[in-house]
Scaffold this motif. Structure first.
Motif, PDB file in Angstrom:
ATOM      1  N   GLU A 212      77.983  46.983  51.125  1.00 56.15           N
ATOM      2  CA  GLU A 212      78.584  47.398  49.640  1.00 56.15           C
ATOM      3  C   GLU A 212      79.402  46.239  49.317  1.00 56.15           C
ATOM      4  O   GLU A 212      79.456  46.175  47.731  1.00 56.15           O
ATOM      5  CB  GLU A 212      79.430  48.714  50.127  1.00 56.15           C
ATOM      6  N   SER A 213      79.910  45.492  50.063  1.00 55.79           N
ATOM      7  CA  SER A 213      80.929  44.351  49.798  1.00 55.79           C
ATOM      8  C   SER A 213      79.870  43.321  48.976  1.00 55.79           C
ATOM      9  O   SER A 213      80.253  42.799  47.903  1.00 55.79           O
ATOM     10  CB  SER A 213      81.595  43.684  50.838  1.00 55.79           C
ATOM     11  N   THR A 214      78.770  43.279  49.439  1.00 52.41           N
ATOM     12  CA  THR A 214      77.734  42.308  48.836  1.00 52.41           C
ATOM     13  C   THR A 214      77.393  42.547  47.192  1.00 52.41           C
ATOM     14  O   THR A 214      77.547  41.921  46.685  1.00 52.41           O
ATOM     15  CB  THR A 214      76.357  42.196  49.635  1.00 52.41           C
ATOM     16  N   LEU A 215      77.207  43.772  47.134  1.00 50.78           N
ATOM     17  CA  LEU A 215      76.882  44.563  45.898  1.00 50.78           C
ATOM     18  C   LEU A 215      77.979  44.297  44.901  1.00 50.78           C
ATOM     19  O   LEU A 215      77.893  44.184  43.834  1.00 50.78           O
ATOM     20  CB  LEU A 215      76.413  45.637  45.968  1.00 50.78           C
ATOM     21  N   GLN A 216      79.245  44.304  45.356  1.00 52.47           N
ATOM     22  CA  GLN A 216      80.275  44.263  44.640  1.00 52.47           C
ATOM     23  C   GLN A 216      80.662  42.961  44.165  1.00 52.47           C
ATOM     24  O   GLN A 216      81.638  42.905  43.353  1.00 52.47           O
ATOM     25  CB  GLN A 216      81.609  45.319  45.271  1.00 52.47           C
ATOM     26  N   GLY A 217      80.086  41.930  44.727  1.00 48.71           N
ATOM     27  CA  GLY A 217      80.611  40.616  44.844  1.00 48.71           C
ATOM     28  C   GLY A 217      81.923  40.451  45.398  1.00 48.71           C
ATOM     29  O   GLY A 217      82.775  39.351  45.029  1.00 48.71           O
ATOM     30  N   GLY A 218      82.388  40.981  46.472  1.00 47.89           N
ATOM     31  CA  GLY A 218      83.615  41.108  47.279  1.00 47.89           C
ATOM     32  C   GLY A 218      84.161  42.343  47.234  1.00 47.89           C
ATOM     33  O   GLY A 218      83.734  43.187  46.519  1.00 47.89           O
ATOM     34  N   VAL A 219      85.198  42.665  47.945  1.00 49.89           N
ATOM     35  CA  VAL A 219      85.845  43.859  48.155  1.00 49.89           C
ATOM     36  C   VAL A 219      86.689  44.201  46.910  1.00 49.89           C
ATOM     37  O   VAL A 219      87.690  43.173  46.840  1.00 49.89           O
ATOM     38  CB  VAL A 219      86.564  44.020  49.500  1.00 49.89           C
ATOM     39  N   SER A 220      86.579  45.195  46.119  1.00 53.29           N
ATOM     40  CA  SER A 220      87.489  45.422  45.113  1.00 53.29           C
ATOM     41  C   SER A 220      88.735  46.084  45.535  1.00 53.29           C
ATOM     42  O   SER A 220      88.687  46.409  46.611  1.00 53.29           O
ATOM     43  CB  SER A 220      86.635  46.189  44.093  1.00 53.29           C
ATOM     44  N   ASP A 221      89.656  46.508  44.543  1.00 52.41           N
ATOM     45  CA  ASP A 221      90.840  47.217  44.890  1.00 52.41           C
ATOM     46  C   ASP A 221      90.648  48.545  45.213  1.00 52.41           C
ATOM     47  O   ASP A 221      91.320  49.173  46.089  1.00 52.41           O
ATOM     48  CB  ASP A 221      91.928  47.194  43.492  1.00 52.41           C
ATOM     49  N   LEU A 222      89.305  49.044  44.764  1.00 51.48           N
ATOM     50  CA  LEU A 222      88.977  50.470  45.104  1.00 51.48           C
ATOM     51  C   LEU A 222      88.608  50.596  46.275  1.00 51.48           C
ATOM     52  O   LEU A 222      88.432  51.793  47.030  1.00 51.48           O
ATOM     53  CB  LEU A 222      88.000  50.967  44.059  1.00 51.48           C
ATOM     54  N   MET A 223      88.336  49.456  47.293  1.00 50.25           N
ATOM     55  CA  MET A 223      87.827  49.572  48.396  1.00 50.25           C
ATOM     56  C   MET A 223      88.656  49.157  49.499  1.00 50.25           C
ATOM     57  O   MET A 223      88.406  48.664  50.599  1.00 50.25           O
ATOM     58  CB  MET A 223      86.596  48.603  48.558  1.00 50.25           C
ATOM     59  N   GLN A 224      89.929  49.142  49.268  1.00 44.53           N
ATOM     60  CA  GLN A 224      91.253  48.813  50.199  1.00 44.53           C
ATOM     61  C   GLN A 224      91.106  49.650  51.426  1.00 44.53           C
ATOM     62  O   GLN A 224      91.324  48.843  52.511  1.00 44.53           O
ATOM     63  CB  GLN A 224      92.441  48.631  49.427  1.00 44.53           C
ATOM     64  N   ASN A 225      90.858  50.836  51.287  1.00 45.02           N
ATOM     65  CA  ASN A 225      90.943  51.590  52.607  1.00 45.02           C
ATOM     66  C   ASN A 225      89.728  51.120  53.186  1.00 45.02           C
ATOM     67  O   ASN A 225      89.727  51.340  54.595  1.00 45.02           O
ATOM     68  CB  ASN A 225      90.584  53.050  52.091  1.00 45.02           C
TER      69      ASN A 225
END
Length: 356
Positions: A212-225
Motif C-alpha cells: 500500500e505504501s508503494t502505491l501511495q508513493g509513501g505513507v500519507s496522513d490517512l495511513m498514520q494508524n
C-alpha cells in the motif's frame, strides 16, 4: 430662355435613356418568352421525375455527452484506421458497392457525419442510409469503435494512468511467480511450515502495508494508524528473525531459514501489490466508462431525405437564370452582327484566335 430649354432637355435625357433601356430589357424577355417560360418548366418536370425516383434516406444519430475531450473524439471518429476497422466488420464495401478501401472510406465519409450540436453541446454521430436499421447499426458501431480505440490508443489521461498500472501489474505477476516457485521448493517449504500462524500473519500483514505504501508513493496522513501498526509488526518480525536465528543456528540452517522467511515476505508483498493494483485498475476502468457517455442511436421512423421539393425548385430557378442569360447574350450577338464596326471587330477576333 434658350439656356433654360437646353438645361431642361439635358435633365430629361437620362430619364428617357433609362426608360428606353428598361423597355429594351422587357422587349428581349418578350421575344424569348417561350424559352424563358418553357425551359424552367421542363427542368422542373425532369427534376421531379428524377427526385421521386430516388429512394428515401434515413438518418440515425448517436449522441456523445459534452466533454473536454470532444476534439479527441472527433479525431478518432475521422481516423482512417478506425474507418477501415468499421468497414471490414460491417462489410461496407459490399453494402456501398465499392471497390477498394479508399472508395469505401469516401462513401463512409458521405454517410457518416460528426457534428457539434450547438443546442445542447452534444457531439452527434449521424449515419444516413436507405435502410433505417442499417443506419442505426452503423452509427452505434462508430460509437463502439470510438470507445475501443480511445482506450486502446490511451488518448485520455485516465487511460494513460490505467496503462501504467497494468504495466506495473505485469511486472508484479512475474515477480510473484518467481517467489511462488521459490517457496514451494521442498527445503524452503519445510522451513516455512515451522512458522507459527501468528508469525505468518505478521509477515503477510507487513507485506500488505508495504504494498500500500508503494502505491501511495509513501505513507500519507490517512495511513498514520497503519504506520503505527506496521512499526509494531516490524518489531515483532525482527524478534521473530532473532529468535529463529538462535533456534536455527544450533541446527546449522540459519541461512536457509532467513532465505525462507525473506522469500515468504517477498511473495506476500507481490501478491498484495497485485491485489491492490487490480482494485485501482478496475476503478480507473469505471472512470473511463463514465468519461465517455453516449446515447445509442435508435432506428429512425421518418425519412431525412431527399428533399424533393427543394430539388425541383432549385432546378427550375437554375433553368430560369440560364434561359434569361441566354436571351440577353443571343440578343447582344444579334445586335453586334447588325453593326458593321462590330462585325469587323468580330472578324479580327476570329482571325486572331485561329492564327498560331
Amino acid at each position: 430662355m434658350t439656356a433654360e430649354i437646353q438645361s431642361a432637355l439635358l435633365s430629361n435625357k437620362p430619364t428617357e435613356e433609362d426608360e428606353i433601356s428598361l423597355l429594351d430589357l422587357l422587349l428581349v424577355l418578350a421575344k424569348h418568352k417561350k424559352k424563358i417560360i418553357g425551359l424552367p418548366i421542363a427542368a422542373a418536370l425532369i427534376a421531379a421525375a428524377l427526385a421521386f425516383s430516388l429512394p428515401n434516406d434515413y438518418t440515425a444519430t448517436l449522441k456523445i455527452a459534452p466533454s473536454k475531450n470532444a476534439p479527441i473524439y472527433n479525431w478518432v471518429l475521422g481516423n482512417d484506421q478506425v474507418k477501415e476497422q468499421v468497414a471490414k466488420e460491417m462489410k461496407l464495401a459490399e453494402h456501398f458497392g465499392t471497390k477498394g478501401r479508399q472508395a469505401t472510406r469516401n462513401e463512409m465519409t458521405k454517410a457518416v457525419k460528426v457534428t457539434l450540436n450547438a443546442k445542447d453541446g452534444f457531439l452527434d454521430v449521424s449515419a444516413t442510409d436507405n435502410n433505417p436499421e442499417f443506419a442505426a447499426l452503423l452509427a452505434n458501431r462508430m460509437g463502439l469503435a470510438l470507445k475501443d480505440n480511445l482506450y486502446g490508443m490511451r488518448l485520455l489521461d485516465i487511460s494513460k494512468q490505467r496503462y501504467d498500472l497494468e504495466m506495473r501489474r505485469e511486472l508484479a505477476v512475474k515477480n510473484k511467480t518467481k517467489f511462488d516457485v521459490l517457496i514451494n521448493k521442498p527445503d524452503m517449504a519445510s522451513t516455512i511450515a515451522t512458522l507459527s500462524a501468528a508469525d505468518r500473519y505478521g509477515i503477510i500483514s507487513l507485506a500488505a502495508i508495504q504494498a500500500e505504501s508503494t502505491l501511495q508513493g509513501g505513507v500519507s496522513d490517512l495511513m498514520q494508524n497503519e504506520l503505527v501498526r506496521m512499526q509494531d509488526q516490524l518489531a515483532s518480525l525482527q524478534r521473530l528473525v532473532v529468535d529463529g536465528m538462535k533456534t536455527q543456528s544450533s541446527a546449522g540452517n540459519t541461512g536457509l531459514w532467513i532465505a525462507s522467511v525473506d522469500a515468504l515476505q517477498q511473495q506476500a508483498y507481490w501478491d498484495a501489490l497485485i491485489e491492490r493494483l487490480d482494485r485501482r485498475i478496475e476503478l480507473l476502468r469505471k472512470q473511463e466508462r463514465d468519461e465517455l457517455k453516449m446515447t445509442a442511436a435508435e432506428v429512425p421512423d421518418e425519412k431525412s431525405g431527399p428533399k424533393r421539393a427543394l430539388i425541383v425548385l432549385l432546378s427550375a430557378f437554375a433553368a430560369l437564370f440560364a434561359s434569361v442569360l441566354w436571351a440577353f447574350i443571343s440578343e447582344a450577338i444579334a445586335k453586334s452582327r447588325e453593326n458593321s464596326q462590330s462585325n469587323a471587330l468580330l472578324g479580327k477576333i476570329s482571325t486572331a484566335w485561329r492564327s498560331k
